[in-house]
Design an enzyme around this catalytic site. Sequence first.
Site, PDB file in Angstrom:
ATOM      1  N   LYS A   1      63.150  -4.568 -44.425  1.00 27.26           N
ATOM      2  CA  LYS A   1      62.190  -5.605 -44.013  1.00 27.26           C
ATOM      3  C   LYS A   1      60.830  -5.409 -44.655  1.00 27.26           C
ATOM      4  CE  LYS A   1      62.411  -4.797 -39.539  1.00 27.26           C
ATOM      5  NZ  LYS A   1      63.437  -3.777 -39.320  1.00 27.26           N
TER       6      LYS A   1
ATOM      7  N   ARG B   1      60.943  -8.185 -30.755  1.00 24.84           N
ATOM      8  CA  ARG B   1      62.112  -7.309 -30.722  1.00 24.84           C
ATOM      9  C   ARG B   1      62.858  -7.423 -29.397  1.00 24.84           C
ATOM     10  NH1 ARG B   1      59.938  -3.294 -34.816  1.00 24.84           N
ATOM     11  NH2 ARG B   1      61.521  -1.718 -35.132  1.00 24.84           N
TER      12      ARG B   1
ATOM     13  N   ARG C   1      65.016   8.732 -45.974  1.00 23.89           N
ATOM     14  CA  ARG C   1      63.768   8.059 -46.361  1.00 23.89           C
ATOM     15  C   ARG C   1      62.543   8.986 -46.276  1.00 23.89           C
ATOM     16  NH1 ARG C   1      61.990   2.518 -43.424  1.00 23.89           N
ATOM     17  NH2 ARG C   1      61.835   3.803 -41.562  1.00 23.89           N
TER      18      ARG C   1
ATOM     19  N   ARG D   1      59.057  10.059 -41.518  1.00 22.90           N
ATOM     20  CA  ARG D   1      58.604   9.559 -40.220  1.00 22.90           C
ATOM     21  C   ARG D   1      59.271  10.343 -39.097  1.00 22.90           C
ATOM     22  NH1 ARG D   1      58.995   3.033 -40.295  1.00 22.90           N
ATOM     23  NH2 ARG D   1      59.848   3.481 -38.241  1.00 22.90           N
TER      24      ARG D   1
ATOM     25  N   ARG E   1      67.528   4.306 -32.431  1.00 23.79           N
ATOM     26  CA  ARG E   1      66.897   3.047 -32.858  1.00 23.79           C
ATOM     27  C   ARG E   1      67.954   1.979 -33.149  1.00 23.79           C
ATOM     28  NH1 ARG E   1      63.625   5.165 -37.727  1.00 23.79           N
ATOM     29  NH2 ARG E   1      62.962   3.032 -38.076  1.00 23.79           N
TER      30      ARG E   1
END
Length: 221
Positions: free
Chosen positions: A17, A92, A131, A164, A175
Amino acid sequence: MQAAPTVLIMGPPGAGKGTQAGQLAEAFKLRYVATGDLLRTAVANATSLGVEAKGFMDAGDLVPDELVIALIRELASQLPSDAGLLLDGFPRTREQAVALNDMLHELGRRVDIAIDIQVPSEVLVERLSGRWICSSCQTPYNVNSKPPVKDGVCDRDGCELYQRDDDTEQAVRNRLAVYAQQTKPVANYYLDQKVLVTLDGNQPPDQVRSHLFSAMRSRSS
Ligand code: AMP
């Protein structure tokens, strides 16, 4: 689509996104607002919002609706009427979607297009747990598919890369579960409003971008 459109970019964590939204905002001159970025800044600055949000974020849970809705309400109230808006990561939950609808209605706006980028879960786990992000310019890397030239260092500005707190495997799995339970059903809200566009995000970013831009253009004409 209205002259100053309101665009949503949705999809599971790791769907790409942020990458797509940055390009979309630039090409279509939209003001880009990512609730995840705003919340991370609040956490880094230890504001009262950040202190409240941190535990939820680190665990991969959603921050309570009232906090996030208040954040978006403040931003929306400051938005010039001729500015296009791109929301990334909001809404969300169904409650957030209803609140957004009411806020936009008060401003004489509505959601013009809600883009839902879909990617299979196993691909998302690999993308997210690999990531690493530049601590300065936020360029994302992936140790599996897009490693930096030098380990732990950004190719663009030489700054240190970080992972992160919520990209650990346990938080990632949570998540994804939270997304499936609470966020995926939000797409139906926009399907009912006839503004939903679903894109296949399991392809190279350039191809996703090309489909995304076509969807935007076909709505604009
Ligand atoms: P993101 O960068 O969009 O993946 O968001 C990172 C984290 O911020 C999420 O896992 C949530 O904890 C929190 N967050 C971001 N946007 C929202 C939202 N609209 N509602 C609740 N929590 C959010």
